[in-house]
Design a protein around this motif. Structure first.
Motif, PDB file in Angstrom:
ATOM      1  N   GLN A   1     -79.143  95.048  58.403  1.00  0.00           N
ATOM      2  CA  GLN A   1     -78.360  95.075  56.806  1.00  0.00           C
ATOM      3  C   GLN A   1     -79.464  94.104  56.488  1.00  0.00           C
ATOM      4  O   GLN A   1     -80.224  93.786  54.793  1.00  0.00           O
ATOM      5  CB  GLN A   1     -77.514  95.497  56.296  1.00  0.00           C
TER       6      GLN A   1
ATOM      7  N   GLU B   1     -71.236  96.058  52.552  1.00  0.00           N
ATOM      8  CA  GLU B   1     -71.708  95.803  51.342  1.00  0.00           C
ATOM      9  C   GLU B   1     -70.035  95.172  50.941  1.00  0.00           C
ATOM     10  O   GLU B   1     -69.634  94.884  49.978  1.00  0.00           O
ATOM     11  CB  GLU B   1     -72.340  96.754  50.347  1.00  0.00           C
TER      12      GLU B   1
ATOM     13  N   GLN C   1     -69.013  91.585  51.855  1.00  0.00           N
ATOM     14  CA  GLN C   1     -69.403  91.488  50.895  1.00  0.00           C
ATOM     15  C   GLN C   1     -68.975  91.097  49.544  1.00  0.00           C
ATOM     16  O   GLN C   1     -68.203  90.228  49.268  1.00  0.00           O
ATOM     17  CB  GLN C   1     -71.079  91.247  50.911  1.00  0.00           C
ATOM     18  N   ARG C   2     -68.433  92.131  48.893  1.00  0.00           N
ATOM     19  CA  ARG C   2     -68.186  91.669  48.103  1.00  0.00           C
ATOM     20  C   ARG C   2     -66.280  91.501  47.412  1.00  0.00           C
ATOM     21  O   ARG C   2     -65.899  91.123  47.040  1.00  0.00           O
ATOM     22  CB  ARG C   2     -68.336  93.108  47.219  1.00  0.00           C
TER      23      ARG C   2
END
Length: 106
Positions: free
Chosen positions: A45, A15, A18-19
């Motif tokens: 995921q 996560e 990705q950010r």
């Protein structure tokens, strides 16, 4: 470290990557992670059904409710779940409940 804790750490990295706007390779180099392992957890995921734990049977037992004064003053907190224990709590039941909670995904 439990399997769930390990999974939570990797999924948090997925996560964050990705950010971050960084490529997978750059993120892994920056955080000293294996690109191959990162790709594995990224695939997991994307398919969350693979992370869902199996369902366990629940048996409801009728017992008289405990009065607040009967509390032992012991509070167990694990994974965002709080359990207040009665003065004469059943230790084997508590162990089973904690075991189930430890197997939950993040």
């Amino acid at each position: 470290m439990t399997r769930n804790e390990h999974a939570c750490i990797w999924l948090a990295h997925v996560e964050k990557q990705q950010r971050s706007g960084m490529s997978q390779n750059a993120y892994c180099i920056t955080h000293d992670l294996s690109l191959k392992s990162f790709a594995y957890w990224r695939r997991k995921q994307r398919r969350p059904a693979l992370l869902v734990p199996r369902l366990l049977p629940v048996h409801v037992v009728d017992e008289p409710p405990l009065t607040p004064a009967a509390g032992s003053g012991v509070r167990v907190q694990t994974g965002g779940v709080v359990i207040d224990l009665a003065l004469q709590f059943d230790a084997p039941t508590l162990q089973r409940v904690l075991s189930v909670l430890e197997r939950r995904p993040c």
